[in-house]
Structure formats: structure tokens, C-alpha cells
Design a protein around this motif. Sequence first.
Motif, short mmCIF file in Angstrom:
data_model
loop_
_atom_site.label_atom_id
_atom_site.label_comp_id
_atom_site.label_asym_id
_atom_site.label_seq_id
_atom_site.Cartn_x
_atom_site.Cartn_y
_atom_site.Cartn_z
N ASP A 39 0.91 -1.29 0.06
CA ASP A 39 0.13 0.05 0.00
C ASP A 39 0.86 1.31 0.23
N LYS A 40 1.95 1.24 0.99
CA LYS A 40 2.77 2.38 0.85
C LYS A 40 3.67 2.66 -0.32
N GLN A 43 0.75 4.12 -2.90
CA GLN A 43 0.87 5.50 -2.54
C GLN A 43 1.74 6.48 -2.84
N ASP A 46 1.81 6.81 -6.63
CA ASP A 46 0.63 7.56 -7.08
C ASP A 46 1.01 8.92 -6.90
N ASN A 47 1.44 9.34 -5.75
CA ASN A 47 1.90 10.94 -5.20
C ASN A 47 2.98 11.28 -6.19
#
Length: 147
Positions: A39-40, A43, A46-47
Motif C-alpha cells: 500500500d505504501k 501510494q 501515485d503521489n
Amino acid sequence: MNRIKLASCTAILSAMAVCFAQEKPNPNLLTETQKQALDKAKQSMDNETKAKSVAVALKLAALAKSLDRNMLADTPDPETDKKLLNDLVQTVTEMVAGVLQTKIAADREVVKLLTPEQKKILLAEIDKADSNPDLAELIGKLFVEKK
């Protein structure tokens, strides 16, 4: 008649319960630590991709506008057209390369946390002709419990 239906339903439900109870949990599911790392990584990717995309989108818009202005001019300048087109292609190429580098870096971080058995399963899966080429999605498909 209703007693027979009720007895049949009860027998079917009992058989289903036995089948479900006999299913063994998949030992290769991601641990909580692995899920959090996945997940990290997603994320973070994506960022980073969003941040870069905004700047590139502004640059592409400016280049496209300049290219349009040149095309619409009374006497379009072929050299300006060629330069702007090259700049446009270069910007798109850099953007795609940046996204791919970010994606691959995120995948590398996730792969570091996989067990040898999970890696073995993934290797077998990516060798299939119809396999998903996105490693993060494949990890999710194979090792995250469906709810």
C-alpha cells in the motif's frame, strides 16, 4: 413435503459447512507488514506520478499552444514547428520514462519483502501467456485474500 425440503436444505448446508471448514488457509497470503509495504509503495508511486504529471501537463499545454500558434500564423515557420514538435515528443518521452522508473522502483521495494515461495509462485504466474504484466496487481491477485 416441507419436512423433506427442510431436511434436504439442512443436509446441503451441513455439507457446505464441512467443505468450508476443510479448506486450508493459503500460507502464501501477504502478511500485514507486506500489505502495508504494498500500500505504501502504491501510494508513494501515485503521489510522485501525480506531482510530476501536473508539471508535465502544464509544459505540454504550453508547447501545444505554441505549436498551434505557429500553424495558424500567416506564414508558419517550419523550423519553429520542427523544434516545438521535437520538444513535445521529448517531454512526453521524459514523462513516460519517469512514470516507468517510479513504478519499477516501487515494485522493487515490494519484491524485497516477498518470501522465496511467493517469488516462486509469481515467477510461475508471469510465465503464463495470459499473465498480467503489472507485478503489483499480480501480487494483489495472488496473495491478497478476497473478501
